[in-house]
Design an enzyme around this catalytic site. Structure first.
Site, PDB file in Angstrom:
ATOM      1  CG  ASP A  67      -0.054  -0.403   2.703  1.00  0.00           C
ATOM      2  OD1 ASP A  67       0.935  -0.417   2.690  1.00  0.00           O
ATOM      3  OD2 ASP A  67      -0.926  -0.744   3.320  1.00  0.00           O
ATOM      4  CD  GLU A 141      -8.351   1.065   7.696  1.00  0.00           C
ATOM      5  OE1 GLU A 141      -8.503  -0.066   8.340  1.00  0.00           O
ATOM      6  OE2 GLU A 141      -7.810   2.002   8.055  1.00  0.00           O
TER       7      GLU A 141
END
Ligand code: PGA
Length: 239
Positions: A67, A141
């Site tokens: 990421d 998330e």
């Protein structure tokens, strides 16, 4: 899932580095999926030591990071590209052209192209993962569904607070990121998750005990056929 518990974070780092180095010794052009955060730092130090000692060469290895923060240029002090250069790539014999970090400026099409690049490289042989306090892997998330390919995400307050320690204030932590999807991560041939510290114990317990749910993204690892989980005694304390 094979779970191994080590007395402390440094011993875990030696074991994690041995597993990653072993993959590259067996397959010199292996594709490693790499992670940022505090947890892998001692592992990267150990990999650099093994490389300097001549025990493993990364000259042909390829890497894809999980990421990147949205809106941070590669040379920004808090960018994950810079983190990887400083913590690992600058200290090993890897060809910088073979290291990949998602662009923090990627729109949807460019983000999804990251998965195409990974596939073109033959897929990830070993994916290293940390775990967020909210159970995130990469920056996936808690959500209603599992994400598929590399995409742009909004970061939770928990994650922004947790990462504020690297910035002058929480307000400077980017609100968005670009991350491999859960689908991308699950396509890795082998996964190595590492977690250390008492503050991860509850999350580790939730991950290991299930249920598999996108509300606890790391729980999805129960569905992967080759996962090694390395914990220090503190992270394993509630298991
Ligand atoms: P940490 O981050 O290693 O800094 O705890 C882990 C993560 O957020 O995945």
């Amino acid at each position: 899932m094979n779970v191994y518990i080590y007395p402390d974070a440094q011993t875990l780092a030696v074991a994690a580095a041995a597993l990653l180095a072993g993959a590259v010794i067996e397959k010199p052009d292996a594709v490693l999926g790499l992670a940022t955060g505090s947890t892998p730092v001692p592992t990267y130090r150990e990999l650099a030591r093994l490389n300097k000692a001549g025990a493993v060469s990364f000259a042909k290895a390829r890497t894809f990071n999980l990421d990147e923060y949205a809106g941070l240029a590669p040379d920004h002090p808090q960018s994950y590209r810079r983190f990887m250069n400083e913590q690992l790539f600058d200290h090993i014999d890897i060809d910088p052209a073979n290291t990949h970090v998602p662009s923090g400026f990627a729109g949807d099409a460019e983000a999804a192209d990251y998965d195409v690049q990974i596939a073109a490289a033959g897929g990830v042989d070993v994916q290293l993962l940390g775990i967020g306090h909210d159970g995130h892997i990469g920056f996936n998330e808690p959500d209603d569904t599992f994400s598929r390919t590399t995409h742009r995400v909004e970061l939770t307050d928990i994650t922004r607070q947790a990462n504020a320690r690297f910035f002058d204030s929480v307000d400077e932590v980017p609100t968005h990121a670009v991350t491999m999807g859960i689908g991308t991560i699950m396509q890795a041939k082998r996964i190595l998750m590492i977690a250390t510290g008492r503050d991860k114990a509850e999350t580790v317990r939730a991950m290991l005990r299930g249920p598999v749910s996108p509300r606890m993204p790391a729980s999805v690892l129960a569905l992967h056929r080759d996962v090694t989980v390395m914990l220090d005694a503190e992270a394993a304390s509630l298991r």
